[in-house]
Motif scaffolding. Structure first.
Motif, PDB file in Angstrom:
ATOM      1  N   THR A 210       0.821  -1.217   0.000  1.00 47.53           N
ATOM      2  CA  THR A 210       0.000   0.000   0.000  1.00 47.53           C
ATOM      3  C   THR A 210       0.856   1.268   0.000  1.00 47.53           C
ATOM      4  OG1 THR A 210      -0.096  -0.026   2.429  1.00 47.53           O
ATOM      5  CG2 THR A 210      -1.880  -1.133   1.229  1.00 47.53           C
ATOM      6  N   GLN A 211       2.194   1.115  -0.076  1.00 45.67           N
ATOM      7  CA  GLN A 211       3.076   2.268   0.033  1.00 45.67           C
ATOM      8  C   GLN A 211       3.814   2.520  -1.279  1.00 45.67           C
ATOM      9  OE1 GLN A 211       2.951   3.862   3.110  1.00 45.67           O
ATOM     10  NE2 GLN A 211       1.376   2.298   3.472  1.00 45.67           N
ATOM     11  N   GLU A 212       4.440   3.687  -1.366  1.00 49.53           N
ATOM     12  CA  GLU A 212       5.259   4.009  -2.530  1.00 49.53           C
ATOM     13  C   GLU A 212       6.582   3.251  -2.466  1.00 49.53           C
ATOM     14  OE1 GLU A 212       5.758   8.198  -2.484  1.00 49.53           O
ATOM     15  OE2 GLU A 212       3.647   8.647  -2.907  1.00 49.53           O
ATOM     16  N   MET A 213       7.197   3.020  -3.616  1.00 49.67           N
ATOM     17  CA  MET A 213       8.435   2.244  -3.673  1.00 49.67           C
ATOM     18  C   MET A 213       9.553   2.910  -2.893  1.00 49.67           C
ATOM     19  SD  MET A 213       7.808  -0.551  -5.101  1.00 49.67           S
ATOM     20  CE  MET A 213       9.514  -1.079  -5.100  1.00 49.67           C
TER      21      MET A 213
ATOM     22  N   ARG B 263      13.377   2.720   1.776  1.00 43.47           N
ATOM     23  CA  ARG B 263      13.850   3.221   3.067  1.00 43.47           C
ATOM     24  C   ARG B 263      13.626   2.195   4.169  1.00 43.47           C
ATOM     25  NH1 ARG B 263      11.219   7.929   1.249  1.00 43.47           N
ATOM     26  NH2 ARG B 263       9.457   7.510   2.662  1.00 43.47           N
ATOM     27  N   ARG B 264      12.488   1.513   4.114  1.00 38.64           N
ATOM     28  CA  ARG B 264      12.197   0.498   5.135  1.00 38.64           C
ATOM     29  C   ARG B 264      13.166  -0.678   5.018  1.00 38.64           C
ATOM     30  NH1 ARG B 264       7.939  -0.507   8.592  1.00 38.64           N
ATOM     31  NH2 ARG B 264       7.468  -2.696   9.024  1.00 38.64           N
ATOM     32  N   ALA B 265      13.504  -1.047   3.791  1.00 37.35           N
ATOM     33  CA  ALA B 265      14.467  -2.135   3.593  1.00 37.35           C
ATOM     34  C   ALA B 265      15.834  -1.748   4.143  1.00 37.35           C
ATOM     35  CB  ALA B 265      14.565  -2.482   2.110  1.00 37.35           C
ATOM     36  N   MET B 266      16.267  -0.523   3.884  1.00 37.67           N
ATOM     37  CA  MET B 266      17.552  -0.071   4.408  1.00 37.67           C
ATOM     38  C   MET B 266      17.546  -0.039   5.937  1.00 37.67           C
ATOM     39  SD  MET B 266      19.567   0.358   1.852  1.00 37.67           S
ATOM     40  CE  MET B 266      18.736  -1.127   1.237  1.00 37.67           C
ATOM     41  N   GLU B 267      16.418   0.381   6.496  1.00 40.11           N
ATOM     42  CA  GLU B 267      16.289   0.413   7.955  1.00 40.11           C
ATOM     43  C   GLU B 267      16.342  -0.991   8.540  1.00 40.11           C
ATOM     44  OE1 GLU B 267      13.122   1.996  11.371  1.00 40.11           O
ATOM     45  OE2 GLU B 267      12.727   2.347   9.243  1.00 40.11           O
TER      46      GLU B 267
ATOM     47  N   PHE C  22       7.420  -5.474   2.912  1.00 44.93           N
ATOM     48  CA  PHE C  22       6.265  -5.359   2.026  1.00 44.93           C
ATOM     49  C   PHE C  22       4.934  -5.739   2.662  1.00 44.93           C
ATOM     50  CE2 PHE C  22       9.889  -6.062  -0.845  1.00 44.93           C
ATOM     51  CZ  PHE C  22       9.771  -4.938  -1.636  1.00 44.93           C
ATOM     52  N   LEU C  23       4.955  -6.472   3.749  1.00 40.52           N
ATOM     53  CA  LEU C  23       3.702  -6.961   4.324  1.00 40.52           C
ATOM     54  C   LEU C  23       3.319  -6.244   5.608  1.00 40.52           C
ATOM     55  CD1 LEU C  23       4.072 -10.812   3.746  1.00 40.52           C
ATOM     56  CD2 LEU C  23       3.231  -9.050   2.203  1.00 40.52           C
TER      57      LEU C  23
END
Length: 373
Positions: free
Chosen positions: A140-143, A148-152, A197-198
């Motif tokens: 539901t979010q922008e890429m 940023r979440r993956a890097m975090e 992603f989830l």
């Protein structure tokens, strides 16, 4: 090493499901390794049963499926898919999973906590599959936010282990089985997918990377063990040096203790304690308090039960777990119906018999029955 990572450490002092989930992840990984040594059917039966029990605790267990299926299908899977064997494993899994039947039974029995009202097939499936709330999280979010979440999430892995990651990489390289190398990579990959992603919940609140931490702890142990074995069999290293090396490795767990102590030590965190004190400070003598939500109930429960605080105050827990609501005198001695209809009657009786003041520690005061007017 695992015990002193911030993720696991923080969960062991929280009233959450993730500590038990971590236990099941460790147990399932060990059982799968045990099965793969001899491919014994009884070991697989035990693994399948524990998997079902783990699903009963947390649906995040499903993220282990790709890695587990790879190990099973690349092993002696033919013996498992034979009609009688497969049927037995399926029944065993469903027996373990039957813990979910408790949800509609307790909902119909009038339990105060019945998230999602799972007493119909549609709501039961929505709750069990998490579709009731997961649709608001998935893709539901922008890429850019996912990046940023993956890097975090990756940065948090570094924070968990620091230099000990070197031993994890070494352990992965020392694995003799290519299948198990793929297993651990798959575990970490799908844990990252689940985290990024989830979900949209902050990584500081929920320990999404706990499965990755467990895998890296496994690999770190393998890496350290390989170094100790190499030192023990080396002809150029004497007995005294060997003992010194063993002693040095024994203090490795102290490294995450030193680095993570300030982050994880909660001995001086009085937030919850002061919250309970502030609630008690705001009420009159012999007052009555309605409690709602774990952030209110847990601190108050500690202060009342452990420190006997404000014994003059009457407490009522709106979930009816600890500080029980009274049975309404207006309906006699028996009641047939659901909790949502019974609770307002109990609360009305409490309100009418609270001459010294009524207070609410609740998320939503509008849900409290305040009379017909």
């Amino acid at each position: 090493i695992l015990a002193f990572t911030p993720t696991l450490w923080s969960q062991t002092v929280s009233a959450e499901v993730y500590t038990l989930h971590a236990f099941f992840v460790v147990l399932l990984t060990r059982l799968l390794w045990w099965w793969d040594q001899k491919r014994d059917f009884r070991r697989m039966a035990l693994f399948v049963f524990i998997t079902g029990v783990s699903f009963g605790n947390h649906m995040q267990t499903v993220m282990l499926a790709p890695a587990v299926l790879f190990i099973v299908l690349s092993g002696n899977y033919k013996a498992l898919v034979k009609g009688r064997n497969f049927a037995f494993l399926f029944i065993l899994f469903m027996v373990a999973l039957s813990v979910y039947l408790y949800l509609p039974v307790r909902t119909d029995a009038g339990a105060a906590i019945h998230w999602g009202d799972p007493n119909t097939l549609e709501r039961f499936m929505a709750h069990v599959t998490a579709s009731a709330h997961r649709h608001g999280y998935v893709l539901t979010q922008e890429m850019s936010r996912y990046f940023r979440r993956a890097m975090e999430a990756l940065a948090q892995v570094g924070i968990q282990f620091g230099a000990i990651l070197i031993f994890a990489v070494m352990g992965w390289l020392k694995l003799q089985s290519r299948r198990w190398k793929i297993f651990f990579v798959t575990i970490v990959f799908f844990d990252l997918v689940y985290t990024v992603f989830l979900n949209i919940i902050s990584l500081e609140i929920t320990p999404f990377g706990i499965t990755t931490c467990i895998s890296l702890a496994f690999l770190s142990g393998i890496g350290i063990s390989s170094l100790l074995n190499a030192a023990r069999h080396s002809t150029s290293i004497g007995i005294g040096t060997n003992k010194a090396i063993k002693g040095a490795f024994c203090i490795i767990p102290l490294v995450p203790v030193a680095f993570n102590w300030q982050l994880c030590n909660q001995s001086k965190n009085y937030t919850a304690y002061e919250h309970a004190i502030n609630i008690f400070r705001t009420v009159n003598e012999e007052a009555t308090i309605f409690l709602d939500g774990d952030n209110n109930l847990f601190p108050i429960t500690y202060c009342r039960l452990a420190e006997s605080m404000r014994q003059d105050v009457t407490l009522y827990d709106r979930y009816d777990l600890i500080f029980k609501l009274p049975f309404p005198e207006s309906i006699g001695h028996e009641y047939y119906g659901n909790w949502e209809n019974l609770k307002p009657l109990s609360e009305k009786q409490i309100i009418e018999n609270a001459p010294h003041g009524l207070f609410m520690a609740t998320y939503d005061p509008t849900t409290l029955f305040l009379g017909e007017e």
